[in-house]
Write a protein that holds these residues in place. Sequence first.
Motif, PDB file in Angstrom:
ATOM      1  N   ASP A   1       0.788  -1.119  -0.026  1.00  0.00           N
ATOM      2  CA  ASP A   1       0.191   0.118   0.022  1.00  0.00           C
ATOM      3  C   ASP A   1       1.092   1.261   0.067  1.00  0.00           C
ATOM      4  O   ASP A   1       0.589   2.299  -0.593  1.00  0.00           O
ATOM      5  CB  ASP A   1      -1.014  -0.037   1.166  1.00  0.00           C
ATOM      6  CG  ASP A   1      -2.097  -0.856   0.980  1.00  0.00           C
ATOM      7  OD1 ASP A   1      -2.362  -0.992  -0.178  1.00  0.00           O
ATOM      8  OD2 ASP A   1      -2.830  -1.052   1.858  1.00  0.00           O
ATOM      9  N   ILE A   2       2.036   1.360   0.725  1.00  0.00           N
ATOM     10  CA  ILE A   2       2.751   2.463   0.981  1.00  0.00           C
ATOM     11  C   ILE A   2       3.478   2.720  -0.397  1.00  0.00           C
ATOM     12  O   ILE A   2       3.597   3.731  -0.985  1.00  0.00           O
ATOM     13  CB  ILE A   2       3.904   2.190   1.866  1.00  0.00           C
ATOM     14  CG1 ILE A   2       3.122   2.287   3.124  1.00  0.00           C
ATOM     15  CG2 ILE A   2       4.944   3.280   2.036  1.00  0.00           C
ATOM     16  CD1 ILE A   2       4.046   2.049   4.345  1.00  0.00           C
ATOM     17  N   ALA A   3       4.030   1.506  -1.036  1.00  0.00           N
ATOM     18  CA  ALA A   3       4.741   1.763  -2.199  1.00  0.00           C
ATOM     19  C   ALA A   3       4.009   2.020  -3.474  1.00  0.00           C
ATOM     20  O   ALA A   3       4.528   2.904  -4.434  1.00  0.00           O
ATOM     21  CB  ALA A   3       5.543   0.514  -2.424  1.00  0.00           C
TER      22      ALA A   3
ATOM     23  N   PHE B   1       9.530   3.364   2.341  1.00  0.00           N
ATOM     24  CA  PHE B   1       9.498   1.867   2.321  1.00  0.00           C
ATOM     25  C   PHE B   1      10.490   1.396   3.323  1.00  0.00           C
ATOM     26  O   PHE B   1      10.439   0.249   3.816  1.00  0.00           O
ATOM     27  CB  PHE B   1       9.762   1.518   0.919  1.00  0.00           C
ATOM     28  CG  PHE B   1      10.040  -0.062   1.068  1.00  0.00           C
ATOM     29  CD1 PHE B   1       9.056  -0.902   0.817  1.00  0.00           C
ATOM     30  CD2 PHE B   1      11.210  -0.839   0.547  1.00  0.00           C
ATOM     31  CE1 PHE B   1       9.038  -2.333   0.814  1.00  0.00           C
ATOM     32  CE2 PHE B   1      11.425  -2.154   0.621  1.00  0.00           C
ATOM     33  CZ  PHE B   1      10.163  -2.814   0.686  1.00  0.00           C
ATOM     34  N   ALA B   2      11.360   2.117   3.589  1.00  0.00           N
ATOM     35  CA  ALA B   2      12.799   1.618   4.381  1.00  0.00           C
ATOM     36  C   ALA B   2      12.334   1.304   5.797  1.00  0.00           C
ATOM     37  O   ALA B   2      12.820   0.069   6.282  1.00  0.00           O
ATOM     38  CB  ALA B   2      13.676   2.823   4.233  1.00  0.00           C
ATOM     39  N   PRO B   3      11.776   1.999   6.515  1.00  0.00           N
ATOM     40  CA  PRO B   3      11.039   1.547   7.935  1.00  0.00           C
ATOM     41  C   PRO B   3      10.172   0.384   7.912  1.00  0.00           C
ATOM     42  O   PRO B   3      10.360  -0.543   9.038  1.00  0.00           O
ATOM     43  CB  PRO B   3      10.305   2.747   8.625  1.00  0.00           C
ATOM     44  CG  PRO B   3      10.670   3.912   7.755  1.00  0.00           C
ATOM     45  CD  PRO B   3      11.000   3.387   6.311  1.00  0.00           C
ATOM     46  N   VAL B   4       9.413  -0.038   6.919  1.00  0.00           N
ATOM     47  CA  VAL B   4       8.963  -1.190   6.625  1.00  0.00           C
ATOM     48  C   VAL B   4       9.778  -2.112   6.561  1.00  0.00           C
ATOM     49  O   VAL B   4       9.629  -3.289   7.198  1.00  0.00           O
ATOM     50  CB  VAL B   4       7.806  -1.039   5.628  1.00  0.00           C
ATOM     51  CG1 VAL B   4       7.184  -2.418   5.612  1.00  0.00           C
ATOM     52  CG2 VAL B   4       6.785   0.097   5.826  1.00  0.00           C
ATOM     53  N   LEU B   5      10.675  -2.326   5.784  1.00  0.00           N
ATOM     54  CA  LEU B   5      11.567  -3.060   5.587  1.00  0.00           C
ATOM     55  C   LEU B   5      12.390  -3.515   6.794  1.00  0.00           C
ATOM     56  O   LEU B   5      12.807  -4.819   6.842  1.00  0.00           O
ATOM     57  CB  LEU B   5      12.711  -2.676   4.368  1.00  0.00           C
ATOM     58  CG  LEU B   5      14.030  -3.685   4.075  1.00  0.00           C
ATOM     59  CD1 LEU B   5      13.236  -5.104   3.313  1.00  0.00           C
ATOM     60  CD2 LEU B   5      14.788  -3.061   2.965  1.00  0.00           C
ATOM     61  N   LEU B   6      12.986  -2.551   7.565  1.00  0.00           N
ATOM     62  CA  LEU B   6      13.570  -2.761   8.856  1.00  0.00           C
ATOM     63  C   LEU B   6      12.712  -3.536   9.800  1.00  0.00           C
ATOM     64  O   LEU B   6      13.218  -4.397  10.479  1.00  0.00           O
ATOM     65  CB  LEU B   6      14.115  -1.522   9.356  1.00  0.00           C
ATOM     66  CG  LEU B   6      15.333  -0.781   8.662  1.00  0.00           C
ATOM     67  CD1 LEU B   6      15.520   0.430   9.054  1.00  0.00           C
ATOM     68  CD2 LEU B   6      16.437  -1.657   8.455  1.00  0.00           C
ATOM     69  N   LEU B   7      11.458  -3.010   9.719  1.00  0.00           N
ATOM     70  CA  LEU B   7      10.446  -3.701  10.905  1.00  0.00           C
ATOM     71  C   LEU B   7      10.232  -5.226  10.257  1.00  0.00           C
ATOM     72  O   LEU B   7       9.996  -6.126  11.305  1.00  0.00           O
ATOM     73  CB  LEU B   7       9.359  -2.901  10.804  1.00  0.00           C
ATOM     74  CG  LEU B   7       8.169  -3.534  11.935  1.00  0.00           C
ATOM     75  CD1 LEU B   7       8.837  -3.288  13.200  1.00  0.00           C
ATOM     76  CD2 LEU B   7       6.910  -2.563  11.800  1.00  0.00           C
TER      77      LEU B   7
END
Length: 766
Positions: free
Chosen positions: A46-48, A153-159
């Motif tokens: 959804d974010i991307a 997208f970066a915070p989602v990837l780290l989470l």
Amino acid sequence: MNRFWRVPVGNWRQNLQRSPLTEVEDSISLRVLVLALVILGIGATDIAAETSFSFWALPLSVFGAIWSYYRRRDRNVAVQFCIAIGMLIALGAFFGRLVGELNDTRLGLAELLIQLQVLHSFDTPRRKNLGYSIVIGLILLGVAATLSQTLAFAPVLLLFLAIALPTLVLDYRSRLGLQPLKTQKEKFNPKNSSTLNFKFLTLTFLLIVSLGLAIFAVLPRFPGYQLRNFPVSSSIQLKGNFTGRTIINPGYVRQGSGNNQGSGTGQGQNGEPGKVDNNFYYGFNSQINQNLRGEMKPKVVMRVRSQAEGFWRVLGFDRYTGKGWEVSRNEDVTTIKRSPWSYQIFLNPPLTTAKTQEIVQTYTVVADLPNLIPAMAYPKEIYFPTPMVAVDKEDGLRSPVELSEGLTYTVISEVPYRDRTKLGEASTKYPRDIKQHYLQIPPEIAEKVRQRTEEILANYSREGVTKSSKSLDSAYEKALYLAQYLKQRYSLPQNPLDLPYLGEKDDLVEAFLFKYKGGYPDHFSTVLTVMLRSIGIPARLVAGFSAGEFNPFTGLYVVRNTDAYAMTEVYFPKYGWFAFDPIPNHPLIPPSVEDTQTFSVLRQLWHWVAGWLPSPVTGLLNNVFETIFRWVIRAIAWFLALFSQGWFGILTGLILATTAAFFGWLGWGQWREWRNRRWLKRLPAMESLYQQMLQWTTQKGLGKHPAQTPLEYARGSYQHHPPATAEVIDEISQAYISWRYGGHTPNLKRLRQRWQGIKKAGKADN
């Protein structure tokens, strides 16, 4: 025989449910973590892609996970039947959507996976079913990564990574049939293998992120694309005929006006005073008025993924009007159609004998732009959503519609290398068509500008503008010198509104050179173009966008409306058009292809980091790194040169290589020993003593096998070691087991004394 197959009829359902063939997963923590991964995958999509799948997918996934847990021991035949029907419907809808969007199936695939996951969440009784959900979450994250163009997208990837680590630990333990990890009910004990070691997971997380960033920074960027199906928006159908003669600039086109110059902001026409539009660049039009004042408000207009940094060229101008420029052959436009089954349109780039490199660029429009298509120089293919595009005489691309927000297209350009030597040797015999259109100057200023230009070139050796020792005997060197001269001897106004408007009889170039000694950025390019024309060098003005700000994490160039500007293109027979940028604080030669760009990400990452540092620090680091690399390259070149100096050179090179290898091996051994000592010091005292014992026995060639327990190894030591040594090994192993799993405090002083005695005895025997 019948007695072996006798099954109690009344309890057949209960026996079936307890069958080992239906191994259910009872771990609530594993189920919660898997659900979190799936939710993150959906949220990342959804974010991307700026979609809204989460509104219906997340509640249904949570409800399905709860339902599946409470019904995990039931057969759920009716539910599975409904799930199968739902999956078939979702697959049919996917194929229906696929027919209309053959250009880019990523979002359609993501939607299909989300639908399948929601249905699948209602039937996940076993561990392998949860494994399927993990894979779907990972795929959704990968699709989101390809669609993402921002750092959101970066915070989602780290989470996702932070949740994936404990999920994999729990999944692995479930596969081995181990007891569930204790994280809340018992006090955390780092010595207890049945507890979840959060410190270890945190360190692992940080290590993975650090390695990932390091690998990303040095990852080679090879110039070729392996796939030829490039991103492009859905097809746009045209209404009416498209001639390509009209330029639609929302900021400078008045409704019903055919002159393409004017808007509600009050800017003038035909060189009259006026103000620039706040959002749209004034140069994207068939006529540009450089008697406007003001500045734009910065906003992002597009994001570009390109194999090389470049100037995103938009439009060229051939006729100077005294206060601006115009496209004299605006009516002479060629339209090119694509085939109905492909988005690919083949173009006819200008001929050049220069060495070229294929550069692929994908543009995503973020804010509305005119119907002019940005692209690197010499485009040969374009993947565009409209059935046709137009090409003007200045090699600009035009769209039938405005470039609206969300539009995506891809351009393949055959960009020529810039060889200064060959361009300096280019002929000055220009074709008649080139001389007709690119040497035009208003006669009122022609002689005055020519004299000033020749005066500047005549004083080349005395001006001290450049340190180059090359003579000005070619068109290329003259263009280069004049651009550098304008950069250094003329200035930009401190305030955008400080520069007075030009009068009715004033000429922009004349006022720039002799009255104001400077002007706005685009004025520099206009002056250079006219100066070159005055001495017989064909030139034209081109408008476009600079590369923009490179984001090393997304790999995209973020382009703003304020990145738009104009510069000069000069024609060289057989080689074509090459750009020169005379604007102060701009690179003299615009960025383009280089001989090697394999590790350009590392260079761009450094430029991004340097942008956050103070200028003195950046300069110091640049000097340090430059010095180090220069000495390293010189040393490598000197070493390789030895092997071309006969037998003596080869022998010297081999001796140096052997010596370097020996000291390298010695240093490697010392470093490993230092790391080992440091590691042992950080361990608890009993653990450190036990590990020292294992390392000592390993050096003796009798190390412990990973499958052996400490007690098994201690018992086996009596067969391979002297009795006294075996007794010490046994005693240390017993103490280690008691401390590790029983919580007993060992007699470390006695154990160390016995251990030191064994080591001394071993040294004495040697």
